[in-house]
Design a protein around this motif. Sequence first.
Motif, PDB file in Angstrom:
ATOM      1  N   SER A   1       0.847  -1.191   0.000  1.00  0.00           N
ATOM      2  CA  SER A   1       0.000   0.000   0.000  1.00  0.00           C
ATOM      3  C   SER A   1       0.886   1.246   0.000  1.00  0.00           C
ATOM      4  O   SER A   1       2.038   1.200   0.431  1.00  0.00           O
TER       5      SER A   1
ATOM      6  N   ASP B   1      -0.396   3.971   1.463  1.00  0.00           N
ATOM      7  CA  ASP B   1      -0.950   4.695   2.618  1.00  0.00           C
ATOM      8  C   ASP B   1      -0.384   4.125   3.912  1.00  0.00           C
ATOM      9  O   ASP B   1      -0.067   2.933   4.000  1.00  0.00           O
ATOM     10  N   TYR B   2      -0.281   4.965   4.913  1.00  0.00           N
ATOM     11  CA  TYR B   2       0.160   4.524   6.236  1.00  0.00           C
ATOM     12  C   TYR B   2      -0.274   5.558   7.265  1.00  0.00           C
ATOM     13  O   TYR B   2      -0.427   6.745   6.962  1.00  0.00           O
ATOM     14  N   SER B   3      -0.474   5.093   8.479  1.00  0.00           N
ATOM     15  CA  SER B   3      -0.929   5.975   9.546  1.00  0.00           C
ATOM     16  C   SER B   3       0.266   6.533  10.326  1.00  0.00           C
ATOM     17  O   SER B   3       1.385   6.020  10.224  1.00  0.00           O
TER      18      SER B   3
ATOM     19  N   ALA C   1       6.603   5.665   2.698  1.00  0.00           N
ATOM     20  CA  ALA C   1       5.495   4.727   2.486  1.00  0.00           C
ATOM     21  C   ALA C   1       6.029   3.338   2.155  1.00  0.00           C
ATOM     22  O   ALA C   1       5.514   2.327   2.651  1.00  0.00           O
TER      23      ALA C   1
END
Length: 335
Positions: free
Chosen positions: A102, A104-106, A323
Motif C-alpha cells: 500500500s 498509505d500509512y498511519s 510509504a
Amino acid sequence: YVASQNETWIEQYYSMGLFTYIADALSFFYSAIPFSLGDVIYVFLVFMIVKWIIGLFFTRRHRLKTKLLNMTVFLSLVYLIFNLFWGFNYYRLPIHQKLELSTDYSTKELRNLSCKLIESINKEHRILAESDTVAIKFPTKNDFGPSVQQAYLSMENHQLITRIPANKVKSSLFSTALTYAGFSGYYNPFTNESQINALVPDFRKPTIMAHEKAHQIGYAKENEANFIACLTTINSRDRLLRYSGLCYALQHCLKDLYFRDKLSREALISDLNPGVLKNFKEISVFWSKYENPLEPVMKVVYGNFLKANNQPKGMKTYNYVVALLVNYYQKESTL
C-alpha cells in the motif's frame, strides 16, 4: 511519449530487457577508465551550448533559422539518447506494485517503524562504539564501494534486484560544485557511471553509493533509489553499512513525522544514543557550511526535471520512500 504510457510494456521490454544490455555494455567500456568520463562529457555539452548561444549574436539573419534548426536537432538527439540509454526507466512499474504494498500509512505505523529503527540503531551503535556517547568513526577516505557491491550481491535473489550494478563508484571531478548545489552524488545516464560527492562525511557515503547503484540497475525515480539504498545497506553483513542504512531510513521517517506529530518526533529523538546524535549532527554541520543563494535555485531546477520525468511532486517525491519503508517492514516484520 506513446511508449511511456504503458508501464507493463516498459518494465518487460525495456527495464528488464533492452536496458540491461545497454547498461552492461556501457559499464564494461567505462569501468576501465579511472576518472569520471561522464563529467567530461557534461563539460563538453555545456561548452557546445554556450558556444552556440554566443555564436547567435554574430550570426546573420538569413542564417539564423538554420542555426536554430541545427541546435534543435542536436538537443533532440541528446534527449533521444537519454531516454534510450536510461530515461524510460522513469516509466516502469512502481515498486509498491511489484511488492504489492500500500502507499498509505498511519502516523501510528510511522511511529512504530521509527521505534524499531531506533532500537536497531542503538544496538548497532553499542557494538561499533566504545560508549553510548561516542560517534561512530567511519574510516577516513575509505572506499566503501566493494562493501556496497557485496551488499547488492547478497541481495541478488531479491525480487527488486533485477541485475547487479557496475562494480565501481567514481568520485566526481566537480565535488565542490555539487556540494554548493546541495547534492551528494549523481548518476550519468549517458555512461552508466555513478558519481559520489567526495566531500560528504564518510558516515553518509555507503547509502549514497547504494543510491547511485540503484540508478545503475534501472531505478530512475529518486524515492525508489532511496528505498533500494536503505534495503541493501540495512541487510548488509558489514555493520558500518547497516548502521549507515538504518540511520538513513530513520532520517526519512523523522522528517515525515515532523509534519505529522512533532511531539512524538522529539520524544523519539531523545531515545537515540548521544553518539548517534553526534553522527547526525556531523551531516547537518557539513551542509550548513556550504549554504548559499544558488542552492535553492538548483533544487527548483532539479525539481522541475523530476516533474518532467513522471514524478509530479518534484523534490517532494522523495517522501514516498517512507510509504515503501513503513509498508515493507510491516510485511517483513523484522529489521
